[in-house]
Each structure stands twice: as C-alpha cells, then as structure tokens.
Design a protein around this motif. Structure first.
Motif, PDB file in Angstrom:
ATOM      1  N   ILE A  11     -36.274 -18.049  30.093  1.00  0.00           N
ATOM      2  CA  ILE A  11     -34.933 -18.370  30.603  1.00  0.00           C
ATOM      3  C   ILE A  11     -34.905 -18.544  32.121  1.00  0.00           C
ATOM      4  O   ILE A  11     -33.848 -18.741  32.701  1.00  0.00           O
ATOM      5  CB  ILE A  11     -33.886 -17.322  30.165  1.00  0.00           C
ATOM      6  CG1 ILE A  11     -34.220 -15.935  30.700  1.00  0.00           C
ATOM      7  CG2 ILE A  11     -33.715 -17.306  28.668  1.00  0.00           C
ATOM      8  CD1 ILE A  11     -33.136 -14.916  30.452  1.00  0.00           C
ATOM      9  N   GLY A  12     -36.065 -18.463  32.749  1.00  0.00           N
ATOM     10  CA  GLY A  12     -36.142 -18.717  34.187  1.00  0.00           C
ATOM     11  C   GLY A  12     -35.604 -17.598  35.053  1.00  0.00           C
ATOM     12  O   GLY A  12     -35.188 -17.848  36.187  1.00  0.00           O
ATOM     13  N   SER A  13     -35.612 -16.376  34.556  1.00  0.00           N
ATOM     14  CA  SER A  13     -35.133 -15.240  35.346  1.00  0.00           C
ATOM     15  C   SER A  13     -36.063 -14.959  36.518  1.00  0.00           C
ATOM     16  O   SER A  13     -37.252 -15.209  36.452  1.00  0.00           O
ATOM     17  CB  SER A  13     -35.076 -13.983  34.477  1.00  0.00           C
ATOM     18  OG  SER A  13     -34.077 -14.087  33.518  1.00  0.00           O
ATOM     19  N   LYS A  14     -35.464 -14.421  37.553  1.00  0.00           N
ATOM     20  CA  LYS A  14     -36.260 -13.865  38.647  1.00  0.00           C
ATOM     21  C   LYS A  14     -36.511 -12.416  38.300  1.00  0.00           C
ATOM     22  O   LYS A  14     -35.608 -11.722  37.828  1.00  0.00           O
ATOM     23  CB  LYS A  14     -35.512 -13.970  39.968  1.00  0.00           C
ATOM     24  CG  LYS A  14     -35.359 -15.396  40.440  1.00  0.00           C
ATOM     25  CD  LYS A  14     -34.699 -15.446  41.785  1.00  0.00           C
ATOM     26  CE  LYS A  14     -34.616 -16.887  42.258  1.00  0.00           C
ATOM     27  NZ  LYS A  14     -34.128 -16.976  43.622  1.00  0.00           N
ATOM     28  N   ALA A  15     -37.738 -11.955  38.531  1.00  0.00           N
ATOM     29  CA  ALA A  15     -38.062 -10.598  38.099  1.00  0.00           C
ATOM     30  C   ALA A  15     -39.050  -9.924  39.027  1.00  0.00           C
ATOM     31  O   ALA A  15     -39.944 -10.556  39.587  1.00  0.00           O
ATOM     32  CB  ALA A  15     -38.638 -10.631  36.682  1.00  0.00           C
ATOM     33  N   VAL A  16     -38.840  -8.619  39.148  1.00  0.00           N
ATOM     34  CA  VAL A  16     -39.811  -7.747  39.785  1.00  0.00           C
ATOM     35  C   VAL A  16     -40.461  -6.967  38.647  1.00  0.00           C
ATOM     36  O   VAL A  16     -39.782  -6.270  37.898  1.00  0.00           O
ATOM     37  CB  VAL A  16     -39.152  -6.784  40.797  1.00  0.00           C
ATOM     38  CG1 VAL A  16     -40.197  -5.846  41.388  1.00  0.00           C
ATOM     39  CG2 VAL A  16     -38.431  -7.561  41.881  1.00  0.00           C
ATOM     40  N   LEU A  17     -41.754  -7.118  38.522  1.00  0.00           N
ATOM     41  CA  LEU A  17     -42.492  -6.483  37.441  1.00  0.00           C
ATOM     42  C   LEU A  17     -43.177  -5.226  37.952  1.00  0.00           C
ATOM     43  O   LEU A  17     -43.892  -5.259  38.953  1.00  0.00           O
ATOM     44  CB  LEU A  17     -43.526  -7.455  36.874  1.00  0.00           C
ATOM     45  CG  LEU A  17     -42.958  -8.784  36.363  1.00  0.00           C
ATOM     46  CD1 LEU A  17     -44.083  -9.730  35.985  1.00  0.00           C
ATOM     47  CD2 LEU A  17     -42.002  -8.558  35.209  1.00  0.00           C
ATOM     48  N   ILE A  18     -42.918  -4.130  37.261  1.00  0.00           N
ATOM     49  CA  ILE A  18     -43.522  -2.844  37.592  1.00  0.00           C
ATOM     50  C   ILE A  18     -44.373  -2.436  36.390  1.00  0.00           C
ATOM     51  O   ILE A  18     -43.855  -1.872  35.428  1.00  0.00           O
ATOM     52  CB  ILE A  18     -42.462  -1.775  37.902  1.00  0.00           C
ATOM     53  CG1 ILE A  18     -41.560  -2.245  39.047  1.00  0.00           C
ATOM     54  CG2 ILE A  18     -43.116  -0.438  38.220  1.00  0.00           C
ATOM     55  CD1 ILE A  18     -40.380  -1.343  39.329  1.00  0.00           C
TER      56      ILE A  18
END
Length: 148
Positions: free
Chosen positions: A79-86
C-alpha cells in the motif's frame, strides 16, 4: 506503532517515549494485551490492545513503526506506507533484521535498532511527507472503523 497482538515491549517503550518527546505528533499505539496497562498516555496518543485487520487502517497514518516480519512488510509495501522497521533480533536466523536491511534502499523504509535511530527515522519520513499533519486526532476515522 504496531506491537502486534502479543505486543512488543521494545516498540511500546519507544512509542511511549516518542509521544512524550513529541507532543505535536499524534500517535496510535497497538500494545497487545500484555503491555496495554504499562503506561498512561498524554492526549497526543491513544492505545489499543488489538485491532482486527490492522493493515486496513495503515493508509490513515503518515508513518508506521513496526517489526519487520515478512507479512507485515508485504502489507506495508503493497500500500506504499512509510515505515520505520524495528527488527526483533531474537528470531530464527535473525530474519527480521535481514528483511529490514534489504528494504533500506527504498525511500519509504527506514531501519532503527535503538530509540534515537527510530526518532530520527520518523522525523526524516515526516519531513518528506505530503500529508497534512493534524494538530488534533480525527477520532472519527478510528471510531468508525473500530466501532468504539
């Protein structure tokens, strides 16, 4: 902040600190059952133990902070989300770390291994965001979706 149905203590801790450090940014925190009562929140954050089909509401948020399991990444990416992956570092083959690192080349994804990296990644993604950051929650979006 998505900690999953069982919760992710590290993400809940980061979310709590972030909402205190950034009173002008609204935060929605999915704590899981285990960590729901861990912290009291200010009025710039709300928390939920569980949200059915959480990926269906990702589009309403400027940035998602989450673990980096395969299913979650697929949903964020599609869906094209912006994400910070931890990434959780306690999984077989450290696969969440490798999932996250492999996505660093994409503009919409950042990887954070500690609080400062997460805070900087969120700030960076928000500074490039075309959505309007609202001063107050639009509770109607979540109320209508969650029937609360």
């Amino acid at each position: 902040f998505v900690g999953g149905s069982n919760g992710a203590l590290e993400i809940v801790k980061f979310a709590y600190q972030f909402h205190l450090d950034n009173p002008n940014i609204n935060c929605v925190i999915l704590t899981g059952n285990r960590y729901y009562d861990l912290y009291d929140l200010n009025n710039n954050a709300i928390k939920f133990k569980r949200i059915e089909n959480v990926s269906s509401i990702f589009k309403y948020f400027n940035v998602i902070v989450s673990r980096s399991g395969g299913a979650t990444i697929s949903e964020l990416f599609s869906i094209g989300s912006k994400a910070v992956l931890i990434p959780s570092r306690n999984v077989v083959g450290d696969h969440q770390y490798h999932n996250a690192i492999n996505l660093k080349e994409y503009q919409n994804f950042k990887v954070a291994l500690d609080y400062e990296e997460m805070k900087n990644a969120i700030t960076d993604l928000l500074s490039n965001d075309k959505k309007t950051i609202k001063k107050n929650f639009d509770y109607n979006i979540l109320d209508n979706y969650l029937n609360v």
